[in-house]
Design a protein around this motif. Structure first.
Motif, PDB file in Angstrom:
ATOM      1  N   LEU A  13       0.874  -1.161   0.000  1.00 56.42           N
ATOM      2  CA  LEU A  13       0.000   0.000   0.000  1.00 56.42           C
ATOM      3  C   LEU A  13       0.913   1.214   0.000  1.00 56.42           C
ATOM      4  O   LEU A  13       1.769   1.345   0.873  1.00 56.42           O
ATOM      5  N   ARG A  14       0.741   2.074  -1.002  1.00 53.52           N
ATOM      6  CA  ARG A  14       1.683   3.181  -1.183  1.00 53.52           C
ATOM      7  C   ARG A  14       0.956   4.452  -1.584  1.00 53.52           C
ATOM      8  O   ARG A  14      -0.205   4.433  -1.992  1.00 53.52           O
ATOM      9  N   THR A  15       1.695   5.565  -1.469  1.00 56.90           N
ATOM     10  CA  THR A  15       1.145   6.848  -1.886  1.00 56.90           C
ATOM     11  C   THR A  15       0.964   6.856  -3.406  1.00 56.90           C
ATOM     12  O   THR A  15       1.533   6.035  -4.114  1.00 56.90           O
ATOM     13  N   TRP A  16       0.186   7.799  -3.861  1.00 55.28           N
ATOM     14  CA  TRP A  16      -0.158   7.926  -5.270  1.00 55.28           C
ATOM     15  C   TRP A  16       0.868   8.751  -6.027  1.00 55.28           C
ATOM     16  O   TRP A  16       1.458   9.666  -5.481  1.00 55.28           O
ATOM     17  N   ASP A  17       1.005   8.438  -7.295  1.00 53.63           N
ATOM     18  CA  ASP A  17       1.725   9.247  -8.278  1.00 53.63           C
ATOM     19  C   ASP A  17       0.680   9.704  -9.284  1.00 53.63           C
ATOM     20  O   ASP A  17      -0.298   8.991  -9.516  1.00 53.63           O
ATOM     21  N   LEU A  18       0.878  10.841  -9.907  1.00 56.89           N
ATOM     22  CA  LEU A  18      -0.075  11.329 -10.899  1.00 56.89           C
ATOM     23  C   LEU A  18      -0.305  10.290 -11.996  1.00 56.89           C
ATOM     24  O   LEU A  18      -1.421  10.129 -12.490  1.00 56.89           O
ATOM     25  N   GLN A  19       0.728   9.524 -12.342  1.00 54.05           N
ATOM     26  CA  GLN A  19       0.596   8.505 -13.385  1.00 54.05           C
ATOM     27  C   GLN A  19      -0.364   7.386 -12.983  1.00 54.05           C
ATOM     28  O   GLN A  19      -0.856   6.656 -13.838  1.00 54.05           O
ATOM     29  N   ASP A  20      -0.614   7.234 -11.691  1.00 54.35           N
ATOM     30  CA  ASP A  20      -1.523   6.180 -11.229  1.00 54.35           C
ATOM     31  C   ASP A  20      -2.961   6.425 -11.652  1.00 54.35           C
ATOM     32  O   ASP A  20      -3.747   5.483 -11.748  1.00 54.35           O
ATOM     33  N   LEU A  21      -3.313   7.675 -11.879  1.00 51.68           N
ATOM     34  CA  LEU A  21      -4.706   8.005 -12.152  1.00 51.68           C
ATOM     35  C   LEU A  21      -5.243   7.277 -13.382  1.00 51.68           C
ATOM     36  O   LEU A  21      -6.344   6.723 -13.346  1.00 51.68           O
ATOM     37  N   ASP A  22      -4.475   7.232 -14.459  1.00 51.62           N
ATOM     38  CA  ASP A  22      -4.943   6.557 -15.672  1.00 51.62           C
ATOM     39  C   ASP A  22      -5.164   5.068 -15.433  1.00 51.62           C
ATOM     40  O   ASP A  22      -6.196   4.514 -15.830  1.00 51.62           O
ATOM     41  N   ALA A  23      -4.216   4.410 -14.788  1.00 52.28           N
ATOM     42  CA  ALA A  23      -4.361   2.977 -14.509  1.00 52.28           C
ATOM     43  C   ALA A  23      -5.509   2.728 -13.546  1.00 52.28           C
ATOM     44  O   ALA A  23      -6.282   1.775 -13.705  1.00 52.28           O
ATOM     45  N   PHE A  24      -5.628   3.578 -12.533  1.00 53.26           N
ATOM     46  CA  PHE A  24      -6.714   3.430 -11.565  1.00 53.26           C
ATOM     47  C   PHE A  24      -8.069   3.537 -12.268  1.00 53.26           C
ATOM     48  O   PHE A  24      -8.961   2.715 -12.057  1.00 53.26           O
ATOM     49  N   MET A  25      -8.221   4.542 -13.127  1.00 50.70           N
ATOM     50  CA  MET A  25      -9.483   4.710 -13.849  1.00 50.70           C
ATOM     51  C   MET A  25      -9.747   3.533 -14.786  1.00 50.70           C
ATOM     52  O   MET A  25     -10.875   3.042 -14.867  1.00 50.70           O
ATOM     53  N   LEU A  26      -8.726   3.079 -15.475  1.00 54.45           N
ATOM     54  CA  LEU A  26      -8.881   1.952 -16.397  1.00 54.45           C
ATOM     55  C   LEU A  26      -9.432   0.724 -15.677  1.00 54.45           C
ATOM     56  O   LEU A  26     -10.342   0.053 -16.166  1.00 54.45           O
TER      57      LEU A  26
END
Length: 190
Positions: A13-26
């Motif tokens: 469990l880790r903090t978010w990176d802006l790049q995570d948003l696309d994968a998270f939404m997908l």
């Protein structure tokens, strides 16, 4: 730069990176995953949520962290702790444990593993007197996990929320006290 908040046997469990948003939404902005959360949402909605998640981390030292599978680094969703901030909630500021995992990660014990680690952190590190979990009556899967974590249904804390469509209201609440957690944790792991 991401930071690991918690590691379990199978998960990080880790903090978010802006790049995570696309994968998270997908992986999580799908009809099955968002069924009890008001349905599939826009990118603007997710960007606003990302901003809140970052703010929780800055202000409180905890948030709904990204859940990654250690074996392959796959982003499975999120789990962690925030403070209750739902409009209409009778308990603003209380610690809240929450999770949202992609559909192909359901039924494998990942949510329970991440939630147990998050509850450990809430009680052992942050000194939470109690922790709540919120869902809707129709979301039997989330309620099932809350019961497996030995959380208690608190009908007296249910509330009407503008965060979910009217037909899903009320938001229902489960809770567990710090003093109950050691025995509940042992039972959940048995």
């Amino acid at each position: 730069m991401t930071e690991t908040a918690i590691e379990t046997e199978r998960l990080r469990l880790r903090t978010w990176d802006l790049q995570d948003l696309d994968a998270f939404m997908l992986h999580t902005n799908t009809e099955p995953v968002m069924r009890w959360l008001g349905g599939v949402r826009t990118r603007d909605w997710h960007e606003a949520a990302f901003g809140r998640i970052e703010r929780y981390q800055r202000e409180f030292g905890h948030t709904f962290w990204i859940v990654e599978r250690k074996a392959d680094g796959a982003l499975l969703g999120f789990c962690g702790l925030k403070r209750v901030n739902s409009e209409g909630a009778p308990n603003p500021g209380d610690f809240e444990v929450g999770w949202r995992l992609r559909e192909d990660a359901w039924g494998q014990g990942y949510a329970k593993e991440a939630a147990i680690a998050s509850l450990d952190l809430a009680f052992d590190t942050f000194g939470a007197p109690h922790v709540v979990a919120l869902t809707v009556e129709q979301n039997e899967a989330s309620q099932g996990l809350m019961k497996r974590l030995r959380m208690t249904r608190r009908k007296d804390m249910d509330f009407q929320s503008t965060d979910v469509p009217p037909e899903l209201n009320p938001v229902i609440v489960y809770a567990i006290d710090a003093s109950e957690w050691p025995a509940a944790r042992a039972a959940a792991l048995a």
